[in-house]
Design a protein around this motif. Structure first.
Motif, short mmCIF file in Angstrom:
data_model
loop_
_atom_site.label_atom_id
_atom_site.label_comp_id
_atom_site.label_asym_id
_atom_site.label_seq_id
_atom_site.Cartn_x
_atom_site.Cartn_y
_atom_site.Cartn_z
N ALA A 73 0.84 -1.21 0.00
CA ALA A 73 0.00 0.00 0.00
C ALA A 73 0.87 1.25 0.00
O ALA A 73 0.61 2.21 -0.74
CB ALA A 73 -0.92 0.00 1.22
N ARG A 74 1.92 1.24 0.80
CA ARG A 74 2.82 2.41 0.89
C ARG A 74 3.53 2.65 -0.43
O ARG A 74 3.79 3.80 -0.82
CB ARG A 74 3.84 2.20 2.01
N LEU A 125 1.00 7.02 3.63
CA LEU A 125 0.01 5.98 3.93
C LEU A 125 -0.69 6.27 5.26
O LEU A 125 -0.05 6.36 6.31
CB LEU A 125 0.68 4.60 4.02
#
Length: 370
Positions: free
Chosen positions: A222-223, A229
């Motif tokens: 995700a980051r 994030l």
């Protein structure tokens, strides 16, 4: 004459400043060692890592292989790859040694250019009953750091052992948490990063119960999709309403600290709304919403919590490298219930009888506090 004196003093100050700067550059970084099993790594482990890092410049974390743990303590809950994945994500760890022996020797520390090792008050014992740090203690290469009160792997095992089907209920049960969350602890763990103009902001929400390799790998991905994030950690009531039983195993405060320990996480929202709203997206400046591929557990007739980002075209699902879930971890515990109950009893007995042989270094709560 006064002007000459002033110039002379200025020159002297400049020379002293240059000399001090040269001394700083020449100073050898202090390398600190902190080893462990890091099984079911939680914020108590992370707080020890944080304290150890503050004692020097470089923190080298040694992780014991399963073969060493099984010999001296019993088979760990998580395998080598799962434990390593979570440790690699810890924000205070600079280097990792994956073949750390249970007996910490002076020769081993010198091999890795370590100045001294640190450990919490729960000192580990070898299979023959000796202190695993006896050699480095005698050599003056050991520092004892403050244990985090109110959390332990043993306590978490107790909570999970109560998660058998006979213990499931709406009101929960099992062992309660003795950990008292504070703003100081959150500040110690929180990132200092902020959203800057032009940043792509990613939002990931979930229970993140018993933060494990599956969660960590998902958050890492995700980051990588953005510059910042934000992680939303759902509140206990929202999680329990949908999961039932004694879920979540860790309460909101504990799960928030677990998330804050990860270097991939820039900000944490505590108990956000379960359903994503336009106000949330706007206030957090979210460009992308992500979630894992595990099935959603919803209330009867409950709409999709991710409906809005899906409609806006800013939704993406990520497949974690580790097919692991909190439920699977609990299943491992139940399968080996008798073994872990015995381990839990031995751990509690050791904690009661253990005598402190070193001075504990106080936990610096905030160097800038008034």
């Amino acid at each position: 004459m006064a002007a000459v004196d002033d110039a002379s003093k200025k020159r002297k100050r400049e020379e002293e400043e240059e000399s001090e700067e040269e001394r700083k550059k020449a100073k050898k970084p202090v390398r600190v060692w902190l080893d462990g099993c890091y099984d079911l790594l939680h914020f108590g482990h992370s707080n020890a890592l944080r304290q150890a890092k503050e004692l020097g410049d470089v923190l080298v974390a040694g992780i014991h292989p399963t073969s060493e743990i099984e010999k001296h303590k019993g088979l760990p809950l998580m395998n080598d790859e799962e434990r390593l994945e979570v440790l690699k994500a810890n924000k205070w760890v600079d280097e990792i040694v994956t073949d750390a022996p249970y007996l910490t020797s002076v020769d081993f520390l010198k091999k890795h250019n370590i100045d001294f090792c640190a450990h919490g008050e729960d000192i580990t014992i070898l299979d023959d009953g000796r202190d695993s740090f006896h050699e480095v203690k005698e050599a003056g290469m050991f520092k004892l750091i403050k244990r985090t009160d109110g959390v332990s792997t043993t306590a978490l095992l107790g909570r999970m052992l109560s998660m058998s089907k006979s213990h499931h209920s709406k009101t929960g049960g099992g062992e309660s948490s003795n950990f008292l969350a504070s703003t100081r602890k959150i500040v110690q763990f929180a990132s200092r990063r902020a959203i800057k103009p032009g940043y792509k902001v990613v939002y990931a929400a979930g229970a993140f119960d018993l933060m494990h390799a599956g969660h960590v790998n998902f958050l890492k991905q995700a980051r990588e999709l953005g510059d910042f994030l934000i992680v939303g950690v759902w509140g206990d009531a929202d999680v329990n309403a949908r999961m039932g039983g004694n879920y979540p195993i860790m309460n909101t405060n504990e799960r928030v600290l677990n998330a804050l320990c990860l270097k991939y996480v820039d900000e944490v929202i505590i108990a956000p709304p379960y359903h994503i709203t336009s106000e949330m997206l706007a206030s957090m400046k979210v460009d992308l919403v992500v979630r894992g591929t595990s099935p959603q557990v919803l209330l009867p007739d409950e709409p999709d919590p991710f409906r809005l980002p899906k409609e806006k075209g800013i939704y993406k699902e990520l497949q974690s490298k580790f097919e692991l879930s909190t439920g699977q971890i609990i299943a491992r515990i139940i399968e080996r219930r008798l073994e872990f109950e015995k381990k839990k009893a031995l751990s509690e007995k050791k904690a009661e009888s253990q005598k402190k042989t070193c001075t504990v270094i106080p936990d610096e709560v905030d160097k800038n506090a008034e």
